[in-house]
Design a protein around this motif. Structure first.
Motif, PDB file in Angstrom:
ATOM      1  N   GLN A   1      -8.824   0.765   5.657  1.00 21.99           N
ATOM      2  CA  GLN A   1      -7.581   0.500   4.916  1.00 21.99           C
ATOM      3  C   GLN A   1      -6.370   1.081   5.646  1.00 21.99           C
ATOM      4  OE1 GLN A   1      -9.704   2.042   1.264  1.00 21.99           O
ATOM      5  NE2 GLN A   1      -8.383   0.496   0.321  1.00 21.99           N
ATOM      6  N   SER A   2      -6.339   0.764   6.913  1.00 22.06           N
ATOM      7  CA  SER A   2      -5.321   1.324   7.787  1.00 22.06           C
ATOM      8  C   SER A   2      -4.616   0.271   8.639  1.00 22.06           C
ATOM      9  CB  SER A   2      -5.978   2.365   8.709  1.00 22.06           C
ATOM     10  OG  SER A   2      -5.055   2.871   9.645  1.00 22.06           O
ATOM     11  N   THR A   3      -5.385  -0.660   9.207  1.00 19.90           N
ATOM     12  CA  THR A   3      -4.857  -1.629  10.158  1.00 19.90           C
ATOM     13  C   THR A   3      -4.878  -3.035   9.563  1.00 19.90           C
ATOM     14  OG1 THR A   3      -5.618  -0.321  12.047  1.00 19.90           O
ATOM     15  CG2 THR A   3      -5.206  -2.665  12.440  1.00 19.90           C
ATOM     16  N   VAL A   4      -3.803  -3.773   9.762  1.00 19.40           N
ATOM     17  CA  VAL A   4      -3.758  -5.181   9.372  1.00 19.40           C
ATOM     18  C   VAL A   4      -4.251  -5.991  10.571  1.00 19.40           C
ATOM     19  CG1 VAL A   4      -2.346  -7.086   8.525  1.00 19.40           C
ATOM     20  CG2 VAL A   4      -1.760  -4.742   7.897  1.00 19.40           C
ATOM     21  N   TYR A   5      -5.475  -6.523  10.449  1.00 17.66           N
ATOM     22  CA  TYR A   5      -6.002  -7.347  11.539  1.00 17.66           C
ATOM     23  C   TYR A   5      -5.145  -8.592  11.738  1.00 17.66           C
ATOM     24  CZ  TYR A   5     -10.558  -4.898  11.419  1.00 17.66           C
ATOM     25  OH  TYR A   5     -11.567  -3.980  11.475  1.00 17.66           O
ATOM     26  N   TYR A   6      -4.785  -9.211  10.589  1.00 22.26           N
ATOM     27  CA  TYR A   6      -4.058 -10.479  10.637  1.00 22.26           C
ATOM     28  C   TYR A   6      -3.278 -10.657   9.339  1.00 22.26           C
ATOM     29  CZ  TYR A   6      -3.295 -15.503  10.035  1.00 22.26           C
ATOM     30  OH  TYR A   6      -2.729 -16.724   9.793  1.00 22.26           O
TER      31      TYR A   6
ATOM     32  N   ARG B   1      -0.677   1.693   8.559  1.00 25.94           N
ATOM     33  CA  ARG B   1      -0.793   2.982   7.867  1.00 25.94           C
ATOM     34  C   ARG B   1      -0.257   4.116   8.732  1.00 25.94           C
ATOM     35  NH1 ARG B   1      -6.552   5.131   5.457  1.00 25.94           N
ATOM     36  NH2 ARG B   1      -5.912   7.218   4.830  1.00 25.94           N
ATOM     37  N   ALA B   2      -0.669   4.183  10.003  1.00 25.98           N
ATOM     38  CA  ALA B   2      -0.207   5.243  10.897  1.00 25.98           C
ATOM     39  C   ALA B   2       1.299   5.159  11.111  1.00 25.98           C
ATOM     40  CB  ALA B   2      -0.948   5.144  12.233  1.00 25.98           C
ATOM     41  N   THR B   3       1.797   3.935  11.232  1.00 23.62           N
ATOM     42  CA  THR B   3       3.229   3.751  11.445  1.00 23.62           C
ATOM     43  C   THR B   3       4.038   4.291  10.267  1.00 23.62           C
ATOM     44  OG1 THR B   3       2.851   1.772  12.784  1.00 23.62           O
ATOM     45  CG2 THR B   3       5.043   2.033  11.833  1.00 23.62           C
ATOM     46  N   LEU B   4       3.597   3.970   9.036  1.00 19.74           N
ATOM     47  CA  LEU B   4       4.346   4.416   7.854  1.00 19.74           C
ATOM     48  C   LEU B   4       4.175   5.911   7.597  1.00 19.74           C
ATOM     49  CD1 LEU B   4       3.620   1.406   5.457  1.00 19.74           C
ATOM     50  CD2 LEU B   4       5.754   1.925   6.661  1.00 19.74           C
ATOM     51  N   GLU B   5       2.966   6.425   7.809  1.00 14.76           N
ATOM     52  CA  GLU B   5       2.753   7.869   7.585  1.00 14.76           C
ATOM     53  C   GLU B   5       3.550   8.713   8.571  1.00 14.76           C
ATOM     54  OE1 GLU B   5      -1.545   8.282   5.347  1.00 14.76           O
ATOM     55  OE2 GLU B   5      -1.493   8.508   7.540  1.00 14.76           O
ATOM     56  N   ALA B   6       3.820   8.168   9.759  1.00 15.04           N
ATOM     57  CA  ALA B   6       4.633   8.883  10.732  1.00 15.04           C
ATOM     58  C   ALA B   6       6.083   9.002  10.286  1.00 15.04           C
ATOM     59  CB  ALA B   6       4.565   8.182  12.088  1.00 15.04           C
TER      60      ALA B   6
ATOM     61  N   LEU C   1       6.912   8.893   6.815  1.00 17.15           N
ATOM     62  CA  LEU C   1       6.966   9.364   5.434  1.00 17.15           C
ATOM     63  C   LEU C   1       6.040  10.562   5.254  1.00 17.15           C
ATOM     64  CD1 LEU C   1       6.643   5.837   3.828  1.00 17.15           C
ATOM     65  CD2 LEU C   1       8.634   7.327   3.478  1.00 17.15           C
ATOM     66  N   ASP C   2       6.467  11.529   4.527  1.00 16.43           N
ATOM     67  CA  ASP C   2       5.622  12.693   4.245  1.00 16.43           C
ATOM     68  C   ASP C   2       4.781  12.392   3.008  1.00 16.43           C
ATOM     69  OD1 ASP C   2       4.502  15.211   4.293  1.00 16.43           O
ATOM     70  OD2 ASP C   2       6.171  16.153   3.200  1.00 16.43           O
ATOM     71  N   LEU C   3       3.888  11.398   3.161  1.00 16.38           N
ATOM     72  CA  LEU C   3       3.142  10.909   2.010  1.00 16.38           C
ATOM     73  C   LEU C   3       1.895  10.158   2.504  1.00 16.38           C
ATOM     74  CD1 LEU C   3       3.698  10.803  -1.133  1.00 16.38           C
ATOM     75  CD2 LEU C   3       4.511   8.483  -0.755  1.00 16.38           C
ATOM     76  N   PRO C   4       0.746  10.354   1.853  1.00 14.84           N
ATOM     77  CA  PRO C   4      -0.435   9.564   2.219  1.00 14.84           C
ATOM     78  C   PRO C   4      -0.210   8.083   1.902  1.00 14.84           C
ATOM     79  CG  PRO C   4      -1.065  11.491   0.925  1.00 14.84           C
ATOM     80  CD  PRO C   4       0.424  11.370   0.829  1.00 14.84           C
ATOM     81  N   ILE C   5      -0.642   7.204   2.809  1.00 12.26           N
ATOM     82  CA  ILE C   5      -0.445   5.763   2.664  1.00 12.26           C
ATOM     83  C   ILE C   5      -1.810   5.068   2.685  1.00 12.26           C
ATOM     84  CG2 ILE C   5       0.580   3.687   3.678  1.00 12.26           C
ATOM     85  CD1 ILE C   5       2.679   5.582   2.620  1.00 12.26           C
ATOM     86  N   LEU C   6      -1.953   4.066   1.866  1.00 13.12           N
ATOM     87  CA  LEU C   6      -3.155   3.229   1.853  1.00 13.12           C
ATOM     88  C   LEU C   6      -2.734   1.776   1.997  1.00 13.12           C
ATOM     89  CD1 LEU C   6      -6.331   3.382   1.186  1.00 13.12           C
ATOM     90  CD2 LEU C   6      -5.651   2.521  -1.049  1.00 13.12           C
ATOM     91  N   ILE C   7      -3.425   1.016   2.855  1.00 15.59           N
ATOM     92  CA  ILE C   7      -3.143  -0.400   3.040  1.00 15.59           C
ATOM     93  C   ILE C   7      -4.252  -1.200   2.359  1.00 15.59           C
ATOM     94  CG2 ILE C   7      -2.552  -2.213   4.684  1.00 15.59           C
ATOM     95  CD1 ILE C   7      -0.741   0.252   4.850  1.00 15.59           C
ATOM     96  N   GLU C   8      -3.884  -2.204   1.573  1.00 15.08           N
ATOM     97  CA  GLU C   8      -4.877  -2.983   0.832  1.00 15.08           C
ATOM     98  C   GLU C   8      -4.495  -4.457   0.834  1.00 15.08           C
ATOM     99  OE1 GLU C   8      -7.881  -3.906  -0.159  1.00 15.08           O
ATOM    100  OE2 GLU C   8      -8.045  -1.906  -1.059  1.00 15.08           O
ATOM    101  N   ASN C   9      -5.502  -5.308   0.838  1.00 11.55           N
ATOM    102  CA  ASN C   9      -5.271  -6.743   0.673  1.00 11.55           C
ATOM    103  C   ASN C   9      -4.611  -6.997  -0.680  1.00 11.55           C
ATOM    104  OD1 ASN C   9      -6.687  -9.298  -0.729  1.00 11.55           O
ATOM    105  ND2 ASN C   9      -6.219  -9.768   1.409  1.00 11.55           N
ATOM    106  N   ASP C  10      -3.654  -7.920  -0.734  1.00 16.80           N
ATOM    107  CA  ASP C  10      -2.885  -8.116  -1.963  1.00 16.80           C
ATOM    108  C   ASP C  10      -3.735  -8.629  -3.120  1.00 16.80           C
ATOM    109  OD1 ASP C  10      -3.212 -10.606  -0.751  1.00 16.80           O
ATOM    110  OD2 ASP C  10      -1.183 -11.294  -1.209  1.00 16.80           O
ATOM    111  N   ALA C  11      -4.691  -9.532  -2.842  1.00 19.36           N
ATOM    112  CA  ALA C  11      -5.544 -10.040  -3.916  1.00 19.36           C
ATOM    113  C   ALA C  11      -6.477  -8.944  -4.435  1.00 19.36           C
ATOM    114  CB  ALA C  11      -6.358 -11.227  -3.425  1.00 19.36           C
TER     115      ALA C  11
END
Length: 315
Positions: free
Chosen positions: A72-77, A89-94, A96-106
């Motif tokens: 739940q970190s990298t968007v393949y496509y 995820r790494a880009t946004l956490e760098a 923001l001082d906050l844990p980030i989670l990436i998830e499929n919208d559905a």
């Protein structure tokens, strides 16, 4: 214990500060600049920063269409944004001082329905989002099913017609080509061309200059025979797909969201009938429930926020 949910769509970015009960406290919305991924990241950072101000926020979840890796970190496509193997995820956490989670919208929307909406009280659920395409989410034994690579539950690409219509994914006969909002409009147009029960559809097309999904929806609610016939055909395809999904996943409930689901029981009736007609070992196999999603447009942000919160406390 608040969390922030972000839902990145093709035309807009929705954001919300959400509490543990799934209630939205504050929200924001901005246009999506699909051709400018860096601009989208800037907007997401600004929205999270503004919504966090003066609040105790534990995490932020980002929901986006596309393939997300199992971490739940990298968007393949991403189909809406030009992300290819993007370490979002790494880009946004760098920044923001906050844990980030990436998830499929559905997945995010489905989790919201399971936790706070139509799926409450069940352990196993399948969600189908009937919009321009067909999205999906699977919850098995109270857990969101993502698969070994993180790309599971692309239910719109379940094949229901061998050698059928060409789908945008490159395959032929996917349910997205027969059970989506785009498919409903195509079926309605074919009925309008044929005359007979399609007369009302043809009249609406002549009056408006073209037939639109909104106009088909209005005719469905008005009880137009042609529009209802198109909806029944669509529901039949979805019900057939549900029977196949039942053989593999055995869900207790199917939940339908998206714009077409506004038809309510008019949509569920043909789905249920086709499901029962095609259910393997009918009479011996327990029969699932069918329901319309409850959270509507808020599902993505609510689900993304809740998944991010749970991820932080699971560590």
């Amino acid at each position: 214990m608040h969390a922030i949910g972000i839902d990145i769509g093709g035309t807009k970015i929705a954001a919300a500060l959400v509490d543990e009960s799934g209630t939205i406290i504050r929200s924001d919305r901005r246009p999506t600049t699909a051709s400018d991924p860096r601009g989208i990241e800037d907007a997401v950072v600004d929205m999270i920063t503004e919504l966090s101000e003066g609040e105790e926020v534990v995490a932020a979840g980002i929901a986006a269409a596309g393939f997300i890796d199992a971490a739940q970190s990298t968007v393949y496509y991403g189909p809406n944004v030009n992300w290819r193997h993007e370490p979002l995820r790494a880009t946004l956490e760098a920044r923001l001082d906050l844990p980030i989670l990436i998830e499929n919208d559905a997945n995010a929307a489905g989790w919201a329905e399971f936790t706070f909406g139509a799926g409450r009280g069940y352990t196993d659920m399948v969600t189908l989002t009937i919009g321009t395409g067909v999205g999906g989410a699977i919850v098995a034994d109270n857990r969101l099913f993502r698969g070994g690579f993180g790309c599971a539950a692309e239910l719109g690409h379940l094949r229901v017609v061998p050698g059928g219509r060409l789908c945008g994914c490159g395959a032929h006969g996917c349910i997205e080509q027969y059970g989506s909002g785009r498919a409903l409009l195509r079926i309605a147009t074919e009925l309008a061309d044929a005359g007979g029960i399609g007369l009302g559809l043809a009249t609406a097309r002549e009056r408006k200059g073209k037939l639109t999904g909104k106009e088909v929806g209005r005719l469905i609610q008005d009880g137009d025979n042609g529009a209802l016939a198109a909806l029944r055909q669509l529901g039949g395809s979805l019900g057939q797909a549900c029977a196949s999904l039942a053989a593999v996943l055995d869900p207790q409930i199917f939940v339908f969201g998206g714009g077409v689901a506004a038809a309510g029981e008019l949509l569920l009736e043909p789905i249920r009938a086709a499901y029962l007609e095609n259910l393997p070992a009918r009479g011996f196999h327990p029969e699932a429930e069918f329901a319309i999603a409850q959270l509507v447009n808020d599902a993505g942000v609510v689900g993304a926020a809740d998944l991010a919160r749970k991820h932080v406390f699971a560590q």
